[in-house]
Design a protein around this motif. Structure first.
Motif, PDB file in Angstrom:
ATOM      1  N   ALA A  60     132.773  47.701  16.007  1.00 33.63           N
ATOM      2  CA  ALA A  60     134.168  47.412  16.348  1.00 33.63           C
ATOM      3  C   ALA A  60     134.996  48.683  16.480  1.00 33.63           C
ATOM      4  CB  ALA A  60     134.796  46.499  15.293  1.00 33.63           C
ATOM      5  N   THR A  63     135.503  49.372  20.021  1.00 31.20           N
ATOM      6  CA  THR A  63     136.122  48.356  20.880  1.00 31.20           C
ATOM      7  C   THR A  63     137.526  47.919  20.473  1.00 31.20           C
ATOM      8  OG1 THR A  63     135.038  46.599  19.588  1.00 31.20           O
ATOM      9  CG2 THR A  63     133.885  47.386  21.551  1.00 31.20           C
ATOM     10  N   ASP A  67     140.289  46.442  22.890  1.00 29.54           N
ATOM     11  CA  ASP A  67     140.633  45.013  22.790  1.00 29.54           C
ATOM     12  C   ASP A  67     142.142  44.834  22.688  1.00 29.54           C
ATOM     13  OD1 ASP A  67     137.932  44.476  22.792  1.00 29.54           O
ATOM     14  OD2 ASP A  67     137.808  43.955  20.668  1.00 29.54           O
ATOM     15  N   VAL A  85     128.818  47.294  21.933  1.00 32.30           N
ATOM     16  CA  VAL A  85     129.765  46.186  21.790  1.00 32.30           C
ATOM     17  C   VAL A  85     129.248  45.226  20.722  1.00 32.30           C
ATOM     18  CG1 VAL A  85     130.879  44.242  22.968  1.00 32.30           C
ATOM     19  CG2 VAL A  85     130.501  46.413  24.182  1.00 32.30           C
ATOM     20  N   GLU A  86     130.083  44.937  19.720  1.00 29.17           N
ATOM     21  CA  GLU A  86     129.646  44.060  18.642  1.00 29.17           C
ATOM     22  C   GLU A  86     129.274  42.677  19.180  1.00 29.17           C
ATOM     23  OE1 GLU A  86     134.229  43.854  18.264  1.00 29.17           O
ATOM     24  OE2 GLU A  86     132.700  45.228  19.029  1.00 29.17           O
ATOM     25  N   ARG A  89     132.508  38.521  19.770  1.00 25.72           N
ATOM     26  CA  ARG A  89     133.695  39.061  20.416  1.00 25.72           C
ATOM     27  C   ARG A  89     134.876  38.102  20.265  1.00 25.72           C
ATOM     28  NH1 ARG A  89     134.968  42.889  20.836  1.00 25.72           N
ATOM     29  NH2 ARG A  89     135.562  43.384  22.959  1.00 25.72           N
ATOM     30  N   GLU A 201     134.747  43.850  30.442  1.00 26.23           N
ATOM     31  CA  GLU A 201     135.411  42.693  29.851  1.00 26.23           C
ATOM     32  C   GLU A 201     136.833  42.559  30.398  1.00 26.23           C
ATOM     33  OE1 GLU A 201     133.462  42.083  25.491  1.00 26.23           O
ATOM     34  OE2 GLU A 201     135.134  43.487  25.601  1.00 26.23           O
TER      35      GLU A 201
END
Length: 304
Positions: A60, A63, A67, A85-86, A89, A201
């Protein structure tokens, strides 16, 4: 019309990948280059370099700032190396597209081969997977923490902080470093789930962004990476879990291979299943096979 904003980390590799996405969008939609803007966002993972990722918050850290920018409307999409990327999401964010996958292999930098490393050699890596796999292959090696972007790790190696390190072939190739390192076959070191894949994303309810990105999506890469990530979800793997996986498609058949290891590499378990590329049962079956056959020292590293 407002510019379409691509959010990215600021490392040389991240910026290269963002420009790959930008170029793909320009070509797919026949739009002017200035219609797309690259927005650089510094992440916690970039700021903290002296500790293992698993100790300071996991994937995280790569990201969460992207995010936030995405959900706050500061960017229209975010470009990621999918292996960073974990697994789980935010519900409001969708993985809308993936570029064609690059070379999935690891490269050994500092020696011609794993066998060529001197006895007791120092290997730098921050990856639990790579550390466990190398300990399995060469129990005599000393593993030390190596974090940072490609140039940082190569500089640490040049400074003598380790005898060798491992880097993803895809990242080296994207940076034009085709001659750096020696590839390790996947039958020797199975790669990280989603290695070699660039994903994009966007907000799940952003129909314009989803339509823009749909035109650059590579369905085969998307299907393979989705299966590998579904395996991680079924295993409930985290940043401490040494896990390797690779899905490939030939014709109408997907083959998913995966390996779990103990942290010291002394034991491992392997599983492989084949089925339809869109079958959600395939990664679940592989996860089940792995956990059923895994000894306790491996099973305790996974929540599945």
């Amino acid at each position: 019309m407002p510019k379409f904003r691509l959010g990215t980390r600021g490392s040389p590799l991240a910026l290269t990948q963002a420009n790959m996405v930008r170029d793909a969008l320009i070509a797919a939609h026949a739009i002017a280059p200035d219609a797309i803007e690259i927005v650089t966002i510094r992440t916690t993972g970039d700021k903290v370099q002296d500790r293992a990722l698993a100790e300071i918050g996991g994937k995280a850290l790569w990201t969460k700032e992207l995010d936030r920018a995405l959900l706050d409307g500061e960017i229209d999409c975010a470009v990621h190396s999918m292996k960073d990327v974990e697994t789980f999401r935010p519900a409001a964010i969708a993985i809308a597209a993936m570029l064609p996958r690059a070379d999935v292999q690891d490269r050994l930098v500092g020696a011609a081969s794993i066998e060529a490393l001197r006895r007791g050699a120092v290997l730098g890596t921050s990856s639990p997977r790579r550390a466990a796999q190398m300990r399995r292959l060469r129990p005599d090696l000393e593993i030390v923490l190596f974090r940072g972007n490609v140039d940082t790790r190569l500089a640490k190696l040049a400074a003598g902080e380790a005898d060798a390190t491992l880097l993803a072939a895809a990242g080296l190739d994207r940076l034009g470093r085709h001659d750096v390192g020696n590839p390790i076959p996947i039958n020797v070191m199975l790669p990280a789930p989603a290695q070699g894949a660039v994903g994009i994303e966007c907000r799940g309810d952003d129909s314009h962004a989803r339509a823009m990105l749909a035109k650059i999506d590579d369905p085969q890469t998307h299907a393979c990476v989705t299966a590998e990530r579904a395996l991680l979800a079924a295993l409930k793997a985290d940043c401490h879990s040494p896990v390797a996986a690779l899905a490939t498609i030939e014709g109408a058949i997907m083959t998913l291979r995966a390996e779990l290891l103990s942290e010291d590499g002394s034991v491992h378990v392997y599983a492989q299943e084949a089925g339809a590329p869109s079958d959600p049962a395939l990664p679940i079956a592989v996860a089940r096979d792995l956990l059923i056959n895994a000894p306790d020292e491996i099973r305790r590293l996974f929540g599945g």
